[in-house]
Scaffold this motif. Structure first.
Motif, PDB file in Angstrom:
ATOM      1  N   TRP A   1      -4.307 -32.646  40.443  1.00 34.90           N
ATOM      2  CA  TRP A   1      -5.607 -33.263  40.651  1.00 34.90           C
ATOM      3  C   TRP A   1      -5.432 -34.538  41.460  1.00 34.90           C
ATOM      4  CZ3 TRP A   1      -4.140 -30.493  36.514  1.00 34.90           C
ATOM      5  CH2 TRP A   1      -5.009 -29.511  36.041  1.00 34.90           C
ATOM      6  N   ASP A   2      -6.359 -34.784  42.390  1.00 33.42           N
ATOM      7  CA  ASP A   2      -6.258 -35.973  43.232  1.00 33.42           C
ATOM      8  C   ASP A   2      -7.065 -37.131  42.643  1.00 33.42           C
ATOM      9  OD1 ASP A   2      -8.942 -35.556  43.891  1.00 33.42           O
ATOM     10  OD2 ASP A   2      -8.520 -34.746  45.884  1.00 33.42           O
ATOM     11  N   GLN A   3      -7.134 -38.235  43.392  1.00 30.21           N
ATOM     12  CA  GLN A   3      -7.800 -39.440  42.903  1.00 30.21           C
ATOM     13  C   GLN A   3      -9.283 -39.213  42.593  1.00 30.21           C
ATOM     14  OE1 GLN A   3      -6.660 -41.845  46.336  1.00 30.21           O
ATOM     15  NE2 GLN A   3      -5.626 -43.282  44.968  1.00 30.21           N
ATOM     16  N   GLN A   4      -9.879 -38.259  43.276  1.00 29.49           N
ATOM     17  CA  GLN A   4     -11.299 -37.979  43.066  1.00 29.49           C
ATOM     18  C   GLN A   4     -11.523 -36.913  41.986  1.00 29.49           C
ATOM     19  OE1 GLN A   4      -9.968 -38.334  46.372  1.00 29.49           O
ATOM     20  NE2 GLN A   4     -10.672 -40.442  46.079  1.00 29.49           N
ATOM     21  N   GLY A   5     -10.427 -36.463  41.361  1.00 32.25           N
ATOM     22  CA  GLY A   5     -10.542 -35.460  40.319  1.00 32.25           C
ATOM     23  C   GLY A   5     -10.603 -34.042  40.821  1.00 32.25           C
ATOM     24  N   ARG A   6     -10.383 -33.840  42.127  1.00 37.84           N
ATOM     25  CA  ARG A   6     -10.425 -32.486  42.659  1.00 37.84           C
ATOM     26  C   ARG A   6      -9.136 -31.751  42.308  1.00 37.84           C
ATOM     27  NH1 ARG A   6     -10.666 -30.181  48.863  1.00 37.84           N
ATOM     28  NH2 ARG A   6     -11.416 -28.126  48.283  1.00 37.84           N
ATOM     29  N   GLU A   7      -9.277 -30.481  41.962  1.00 39.60           N
ATOM     30  CA  GLU A   7      -8.141 -29.675  41.512  1.00 39.60           C
ATOM     31  C   GLU A   7      -7.586 -28.811  42.655  1.00 39.60           C
ATOM     32  OE1 GLU A   7      -8.242 -26.087  38.417  1.00 39.60           O
ATOM     33  OE2 GLU A   7      -8.728 -25.769  40.522  1.00 39.60           O
ATOM     34  N   TYR A   8      -6.258 -28.636  42.660  1.00 40.44           N
ATOM     35  CA  TYR A   8      -5.581 -27.809  43.656  1.00 40.44           C
ATOM     36  C   TYR A   8      -4.617 -26.864  42.934  1.00 40.44           C
ATOM     37  CZ  TYR A   8      -7.021 -31.589  46.809  1.00 40.44           C
ATOM     38  OH  TYR A   8      -7.747 -32.531  47.507  1.00 40.44           O
ATOM     39  N   VAL A   9      -4.519 -25.641  43.438  1.00 40.89           N
ATOM     40  CA  VAL A   9      -3.445 -24.749  43.001  1.00 40.89           C
ATOM     41  C   VAL A   9      -2.231 -25.047  43.877  1.00 40.89           C
ATOM     42  CG1 VAL A   9      -2.709 -22.377  42.636  1.00 40.89           C
ATOM     43  CG2 VAL A   9      -5.110 -22.985  42.332  1.00 40.89           C
ATOM     44  N   ASP A  10      -1.085 -25.239  43.246  1.00 43.10           N
ATOM     45  CA  ASP A  10       0.104 -25.693  43.956  1.00 43.10           C
ATOM     46  C   ASP A  10       1.079 -24.540  44.200  1.00 43.10           C
ATOM     47  OD1 ASP A  10       2.233 -27.046  45.022  1.00 43.10           O
ATOM     48  OD2 ASP A  10       2.680 -28.225  43.221  1.00 43.10           O
ATOM     49  N   LEU A  11       1.094 -24.041  45.437  1.00 45.14           N
ATOM     50  CA  LEU A  11       2.098 -23.053  45.851  1.00 45.14           C
ATOM     51  C   LEU A  11       3.213 -23.687  46.664  1.00 45.14           C
ATOM     52  CD1 LEU A  11       0.080 -19.833  46.858  1.00 45.14           C
ATOM     53  CD2 LEU A  11       1.005 -20.498  44.630  1.00 45.14           C
ATOM     54  N   ALA A  12       3.218 -25.013  46.737  1.00 45.69           N
ATOM     55  CA  ALA A  12       4.258 -25.726  47.480  1.00 45.69           C
ATOM     56  C   ALA A  12       5.401 -26.158  46.568  1.00 45.69           C
ATOM     57  CB  ALA A  12       3.656 -26.947  48.180  1.00 45.69           C
ATOM     58  N   GLY A  13       5.067 -26.499  45.339  1.00 47.82           N
ATOM     59  CA  GLY A  13       6.093 -26.845  44.357  1.00 47.82           C
ATOM     60  C   GLY A  13       6.945 -28.034  44.746  1.00 47.82           C
ATOM     61  N   GLY A  14       6.339 -29.004  45.455  1.00 43.11           N
ATOM     62  CA  GLY A  14       7.141 -30.154  45.875  1.00 43.11           C
ATOM     63  C   GLY A  14       8.252 -29.763  46.827  1.00 43.11           C
ATOM     64  N   ILE A  15       8.035 -28.732  47.619  1.00 37.97           N
ATOM     65  CA  ILE A  15       9.029 -28.089  48.492  1.00 37.97           C
ATOM     66  C   ILE A  15      10.162 -27.516  47.633  1.00 37.97           C
ATOM     67  CG2 ILE A  15      10.396 -28.193  50.610  1.00 37.97           C
ATOM     68  CD1 ILE A  15       8.873 -30.600  51.482  1.00 37.97           C
ATOM     69  N   ALA A  16       9.806 -26.540  46.806  1.00 34.87           N
ATOM     70  CA  ALA A  16      10.767 -25.789  45.984  1.00 34.87           C
ATOM     71  C   ALA A  16      11.484 -26.673  44.961  1.00 34.87           C
ATOM     72  CB  ALA A  16      11.790 -25.063  46.864  1.00 34.87           C
ATOM     73  N   VAL A  17      10.797 -27.691  44.467  1.00 32.83           N
ATOM     74  CA  VAL A  17      11.397 -28.618  43.507  1.00 32.83           C
ATOM     75  C   VAL A  17      10.877 -28.390  42.090  1.00 32.83           C
ATOM     76  CG1 VAL A  17      11.502 -31.052  42.820  1.00 32.83           C
ATOM     77  CG2 VAL A  17      11.925 -30.416  45.196  1.00 32.83           C
ATOM     78  N   ASN A  18       9.576 -28.265  41.936  1.00 31.61           N
ATOM     79  CA  ASN A  18       8.969 -28.192  40.606  1.00 31.61           C
ATOM     80  C   ASN A  18       9.128 -26.784  40.029  1.00 31.61           C
ATOM     81  OD1 ASN A  18       8.038 -30.904  40.763  1.00 31.61           O
ATOM     82  ND2 ASN A  18       6.361 -30.206  42.052  1.00 31.61           N
ATOM     83  N   ALA A  19      10.345 -26.471  39.619  1.00 34.13           N
ATOM     84  CA  ALA A  19      10.676 -25.117  39.184  1.00 34.13           C
ATOM     85  C   ALA A  19       9.852 -24.667  37.987  1.00 34.13           C
ATOM     86  CB  ALA A  19      12.166 -25.018  38.847  1.00 34.13           C
ATOM     87  N   LEU A  20       9.490 -25.612  37.142  1.00 35.19           N
ATOM     88  CA  LEU A  20       8.721 -25.279  35.945  1.00 35.19           C
ATOM     89  C   LEU A  20       7.328 -25.889  35.997  1.00 35.19           C
ATOM     90  CD1 LEU A  20      11.566 -25.662  33.299  1.00 35.19           C
ATOM     91  CD2 LEU A  20      10.747 -23.566  34.387  1.00 35.19           C
ATOM     92  N   GLY A  21       6.859 -26.141  37.194  1.00 38.25           N
ATOM     93  CA  GLY A  21       5.538 -26.706  37.375  1.00 38.25           C
ATOM     94  C   GLY A  21       5.509 -28.196  37.086  1.00 38.25           C
ATOM     95  N   HIS A  22       4.318 -28.717  36.892  1.00 36.14           N
ATOM     96  CA  HIS A  22       4.124 -30.148  36.657  1.00 36.14           C
ATOM     97  C   HIS A  22       4.033 -30.438  35.168  1.00 36.14           C
ATOM     98  CE1 HIS A  22       3.251 -30.983  40.939  1.00 36.14           C
ATOM     99  NE2 HIS A  22       2.695 -29.790  40.926  1.00 36.14           N
ATOM    100  N   ALA A  23       4.710 -31.498  34.753  1.00 36.76           N
ATOM    101  CA  ALA A  23       4.613 -32.014  33.376  1.00 36.76           C
ATOM    102  C   ALA A  23       4.896 -30.944  32.332  1.00 36.76           C
ATOM    103  CB  ALA A  23       3.236 -32.646  33.147  1.00 36.76           C
ATOM    104  N   HIS A  24       5.921 -30.137  32.560  1.00 34.05           N
ATOM    105  CA  HIS A  24       6.288 -29.133  31.563  1.00 34.05           C
ATOM    106  C   HIS A  24       6.653 -29.843  30.257  1.00 34.05           C
ATOM    107  CE1 HIS A  24       8.491 -25.990  29.447  1.00 34.05           C
ATOM    108  NE2 HIS A  24       8.029 -25.114  30.325  1.00 34.05           N
ATOM    109  N   PRO A  25       6.074 -29.440  29.133  1.00 30.43           N
ATOM    110  CA  PRO A  25       6.285 -30.169  27.882  1.00 30.43           C
ATOM    111  C   PRO A  25       7.749 -30.333  27.494  1.00 30.43           C
ATOM    112  CG  PRO A  25       4.503 -28.589  27.636  1.00 30.43           C
ATOM    113  CD  PRO A  25       5.108 -28.327  28.976  1.00 30.43           C
ATOM    114  N   ALA A  26       8.572 -29.334  27.752  1.00 35.74           N
ATOM    115  CA  ALA A  26       9.983 -29.432  27.385  1.00 35.74           C
ATOM    116  C   ALA A  26      10.715 -30.467  28.234  1.00 35.74           C
ATOM    117  CB  ALA A  26      10.664 -28.067  27.522  1.00 35.74           C
ATOM    118  N   LEU A  27      10.317 -30.601  29.493  1.00 30.31           N
ATOM    119  CA  LEU A  27      10.958 -31.591  30.362  1.00 30.31           C
ATOM    120  C   LEU A  27      10.465 -32.988  30.026  1.00 30.31           C
ATOM    121  CD1 LEU A  27      11.037 -29.819  33.846  1.00 30.31           C
ATOM    122  CD2 LEU A  27      12.456 -29.481  31.821  1.00 30.31           C
ATOM    123  N   VAL A  28       9.184 -33.109  29.730  1.00 29.34           N
ATOM    124  CA  VAL A  28       8.657 -34.406  29.288  1.00 29.34           C
ATOM    125  C   VAL A  28       9.370 -34.851  28.021  1.00 29.34           C
ATOM    126  CG1 VAL A  28       6.606 -35.610  28.447  1.00 29.34           C
ATOM    127  CG2 VAL A  28       6.405 -34.012  30.360  1.00 29.34           C
TER     128      VAL A  28
END
Length: 404
Positions: free
Chosen positions: A36-63
């Motif tokens: 979600w951006d500063q305006q609260g707009r939602e995006y589906v992420d197929l970029a993954g931080g350029i193949a970085v976010n292997a388990l998506g964003h804020a995965h509970p186990a990683l947090v």
């Protein structure tokens, strides 16, 4: 500047060195495969931080892993070792060909270490004349002076003074070109099992096996740059496992930390001994925070559930992309492996990957490009079926808008 201070995209141009040109939205929160951006707009992420976010964003186990370690120990320097680093190294060794691990902070640093180790080993065993490195055209290995010289894209090395000597480039997947170039002066051949930045192009198994044989014949090390392909991205823990061709050195980063900066160079006892005490180092390499997170990433990714799921998700995405291509004639082919996918633009769309990336963003979808002619996807390895279908619908809408 506190968290409550208002910032905007225009602040980037005011305060940041202009080596990047970020898009006009600023993400502030992520969960799974959505941001979600500063305006609260939602995006589906197929970029993954350029193949970085292997388990998506804020995965509970990683947090949880990061938070737990943050309450214990952040940094101790390499005068000391630490428990997370030793656990992570042991698990990487158990899962791969390697006997030894060196930790760094980024893929470029891991490759820098690999290239230095290859030259040091050749120097120790044969002499200084055996220092030449062979890489592939259109390869990408990092942004340090050494790694841009090894990388086969002159646009990244031009203008920074004399290139490092002893480096040559041959066409990818061309064993005859390598055979004509390799010699007794070659200390290493470095290959990406899939060229990511170069267009999502796969090396054939036959090619990799022939490269391995040539390296053995000339006492040269085989280095696999798996910064982008490693940690489950292709449906196996590392891409070399598809071909059965074992490298002498392997580099990993990106997905290794699931978003936390960490990298690793893996190698064998025979080679590792040439990095004696004091020969190389990294202040933050192997820090407890990064290793604690990466250990948890490895525990989750290196399971049949996740790795088999990567292959299933690949089929969903590829089938969806080909259906879009059939209707809009935008892609002439889709290539890649697992969740590193390149949609190659058809002749009438050539050169428009950036425009497609921008159009997708306008529809609430984040994608990448791999050069001007390839749209690249590198999403979370555990992206949901629902998110995949939503992403494909948004991509179709974006492309339809471009068609007019």
């Amino acid at each position: 500047m506190t968290e409550s201070t208002q910032v905007s995209r225009s602040d980037f141009d005011r305060v940041m060195v202009p080596n990047y040109s970020p898009v006009d939205m600023i993400p502030v929160r992520g969960a799974g495969a959505r941001v979600w951006d500063q305006q609260g707009r939602e995006y589906v992420d197929l970029a993954g931080g350029i193949a970085v976010n292997a388990l998506g964003h804020a995965h509970p186990a990683l947090v949880e892993a990061l938070t737990e370690q943050a309450g214990k120990l952040w940094h101790v320097s390499n005068v000391l070792t630490n428990e997370p680093a030793l656990r992570l190294a042991s698990k990487l060794i158990a899962a791969t060909f390697a006997d030894k691990v060196f930790f760094a902070n980024s893929g470029g640093e891991a490759n820098e270490a690999a290239f230095k180790l290859a030259r040091r080993r050749a120097h120790d065993v044969v002499g200084p004349q055996k220092h030449e490195i062979i890489a592939c055209t259109n390869s990408f290995h990092g942004r340090t002076l050494f790694t841009v010289s090894v990388g086969g894209q002159p646009k990244y090395s031009e203008g920074f003074g004399p290139a490092i000597e002893g480096i040559s480039h041959v066409p990818y997947n061309d064993i005859d070109a390598l055979r004509a170039t390799i010699s007794e002066r070659t200390c290493a051949v470095v290959i990406e099992p899939i060229q990511g930045e170069g267009g999502v192009i796969l090396a054939s198994d036959e090619y990799l096996k022939a490269v391995r044989q040539l390296c053995d014949e000339h006492d040269a090390l085989l280095i696999f740059d798996e910064v982008q392909t490693g940690m489950g991205r292709t449906g196996k823990l590392f891409a070399y496992m598809h071909s059965g061709v074992q490298p002498d050195i392997l580099t990993s980063a990106k997905s290794l930390g699931g978003g936390f900066p960490i990298a690793a160079m893996l190698t064998t006892d025979r080679i590792a001994r040439h990095f004696g005490v004091g020969t190389h180092g990294s202040t933050y390499g192997g820090n407890p925070l990064g290793c604690a997170v990466a250990e948890r990433v490895l525990d989750i990714v290196n399971t049949s559930e996740v790795l088999e799921g990567v292959t299933e998700r690949n089929k969903l995405l590829v089938d969806g992309l080909m259906a879009i291509a059939a209707d809009l004639d935008v892609f002439e082919s889709v290539r890649g492996r697992g969740l590193l996918i390149g949609a190659v633009l058809s002749p009438s769309w050539k050169g428009q990957a950036r425009q497609i990336q921008e159009a997708a963003q306008r529809e609430g979808l984040l994608v990448l490009q791999a050069g001007p002619d390839v749209v690249r996807l590198a999403p979370s390895l555990i992206i949901s079926t629902q998110d995949i279908h939503e992403a494909l619908e948004r991509l179709r809408t974006a492309l339809s808008a471009l068609v007019g």
